[in-house]
Write an enzyme that holds these catalytic residues in place. Sequence first.
Site: not given
Ligand code: ARG
Length: 263
Positions: A73, A208-210
């Site tokens: 993603h 942002g960790d994604s």
């Molecule tokens: N989708 C998020 C991103 O784009 C990461 C989400 C992780 N969320 C969480 N609650 N662990 O960076």
Amino acid sequence: MRRWRTLLAAVFTVASMGVLVAPSPAVADGPVVTPYVVGGTRAALGEFPWMVRLSMGCGGALYSPTLVLTAAHCVSRTGTNTSITATLGVVDLQSSSRITRRSNYVYRAPGYNGNGDDWAFIRLSSAVTGVATLPITTSTANDSGTFTVAGWGANREGGAQQRYLLKANVPFVSDATCNSSSMYGGEVIAAEEICAGYTAGGVDTCQGDSGGPMFRRDASNAWIQVGIVSWGDGCARPNKPGVYTQVSYFSSAIRSAASSLGG
Ligand code: ARG
């Protein structure tokens, strides 16, 4: 809803990198209230040398000298792509000793449609030498216990991207618990995803960790990647653990993709 959540990564761009937000109480219900990753602390230089920051506002892990493993993603499609900058070798993204590389190709998991299959490779235009890589787990043996997560993403839900790499530990949450009605009520793809976090919330990855890795030590005490930051409902909320791509499930596909990409 899920798709919307995962798409948030792309919203955080280079412009927001390098902003250090002053510590402030993270989440009322959290077990520890030091607001880093969410509920973490700063990583030391060299502690997690494979950590990569990607210019579209995601994390990644150095899989080989030329390949960064990240989330599907975080990228648009498979093909030639010279638009991504990878920054690594530092905890401070502004450090003059940072290493940067341009991408030359993106490989997105075949069949990715916003639901599951959330992994991708970014190939770097030249090899990174002298930086340790993070091997992936090839069995489910490491799919439990306590995991470490790290990234330059938000340190609280809705917060700013971070200049310094943050880390935290999160416990494994079983598929049965994670998919129970009090948590994700069946939204988690049990075979492909692995959950981690505290029932009380307070510690989590965030926007942002994604794409960044979730890892632990294996039976030989070596660091091994078991997850890829994928999604969650908000960040660090009670009963909403982080959901990670289950690397063991995709390990054969990841390995063959890596060899087809030449590394
Ligand atoms: N989708 C998020 C991103 O784009 C990461 C989400 C992780 N969320 C969480 N609650 N662990 O960076």
